[in-house]
Design an enzyme around this catalytic site. Structure first.
Site, PDB file in Angstrom:
ATOM      1  N   ARG A  56      33.894  42.163  26.518  1.00  0.00           N
ATOM      2  CA  ARG A  56      32.837  42.917  27.194  1.00  0.00           C
ATOM      3  C   ARG A  56      31.848  43.535  26.205  1.00  0.00           C
ATOM      4  NH1 ARG A  56      35.161  45.019  32.046  1.00  0.00           N
ATOM      5  NH2 ARG A  56      36.307  43.334  33.062  1.00  0.00           N
ATOM      6  N   ASP A 157      28.677  55.738  42.258  1.00  0.00           N
ATOM      7  CA  ASP A 157      29.485  54.991  41.295  1.00  0.00           C
ATOM      8  C   ASP A 157      28.963  55.308  39.898  1.00  0.00           C
ATOM      9  OD1 ASP A 157      31.518  52.389  41.734  1.00  0.00           O
ATOM     10  OD2 ASP A 157      30.596  52.488  39.744  1.00  0.00           O
TER      11      ASP A 157
END
Length: 295
Positions: A56, A157
């Protein structure tokens, strides 16, 4: 917000041997990454997530022309308010969600709000790419009819990239087809031409949902209750028990006295906090001392 996004990115091994790396991730780098994401977002990264972390964050290093994770981390720590922290956090959060996931919760919500006389308010605290809050909006429309337009769903979020997708309300048709056809016809526009293979949420659904970025570890939450229901599903599993307890304590005053807190199927709050009492099927109500105080 956060759920397993497993795939080839998390597996960088071949025939039992680690593949050759073009970037340097030391044990000290991995330890520091785990500390930083815990400090920033409360996420506890297990030891076995090292390969996922490499995959990532390697994209961020290449973006900046770096070859060593230590250089990237030093750059971050020198600039505590840099926009790169947002990219760092986005990279290490995971998003697996679906429309009407853990389907037993939605009839329970419908029954809870069916006879409400005033506007209904719901907080979806891990909105991810939007499937959950839009499922809640569809449930309101099915249950309340025209009165649903007076209601609101606050969808938050920490992952800003996920929220951008959520706001667009556009999803692959294959994903939408997992919903029953009656709902698809009522709540989605199917794409044509260049948009074939995609489906967009209809305005009457999206208008009920307001998306915004929120870190559950932030000292202040820019939202106002009280809510008829709070959905906090499949995110607490990424926090340690101390963090879970702090968040649950902050949830309590934001829930109406008869409100419901919905958890994920693998989450159990009964032994973490005395703020809530298990009602059943991973649904909680406020503990009696909160209800009696008129919260």
């Amino acid at each position: 917000m956060i759920e397993q996004r497993e795939g080839v990115e998390a597996s960088q091994w071949s025939s039992g041997n680690q593949i050759e790396r073009d970037l340097v991730l030391t044990d000290a780098d991995f330890k520091r990454i785990r500390e930083l994401i815990y400090q920033r977002a409360g996420i506890v990264l297990a030891e076995h997530k090292r390969e996922m972390v490499y995959s990532r964050l390697a994209k961020r290093l290449r973006h900046h022309g770096l070859t060593r994770f230590s250089d990237y981390l030093q750059r971050l720590e020198r600039q505590p308010d840099a926009r790169e922290w947002e990219a760092f956090t986005n990279a290490l959060t995971t998003n697996l969600t679906a429309f009407f996931r853990e389907a037993h919760h939605f009839p329970l919500l419908a029954e809870h709000i069916r006879h409400k006389t005033g506007p209904v308010s719901i907080w979806c605290a891990a909105a991810s790419t939007g499937e959950e809050p839009y499922s809640l909006a569809m449930t309101l429309l099915e249950t309340l009819g025209p009165k649903a337009s007076q209601s609101r769903i606050v969808a938050t979020d920490i992952d800003t990239e996920a929220l951008q997708k959520a706001r667009s309300g556009v999803y692959p048709l294959e994903q939408v087809r997992k919903i029953d056809e009656v709902r698809v016809k009522r709540f989605f526009h199917k794409g044509t031409g260049k948009r074939i293979g995609l489906a967009r949420i209809r305005p009457e659904v999206s208008e009920l949902v307001a998306f915004s970025a929120l870190n559950l570890l932030a000292p202040q939450w820019p939202i106002k209750g009280p809510f008829d229901a709070i959905f906090c599903r499949n995110i607490m599993i990424y926090f340690d028990k101390e963090t879970q307890a702090k968040i649950l304590k902050r949830f309590a005053p934001l829930l109406k006295s008869d409100g419901l807190l919905f958890a994920g199927h693998s989450e159990n709050f009964s032994y973490i906090s005395n703020e809530f009492k298990l009602r059943g099927q991973t649904v909680y109500t406020l503990a009696p001392h909160h209800r009696s105080s008129g919260n």
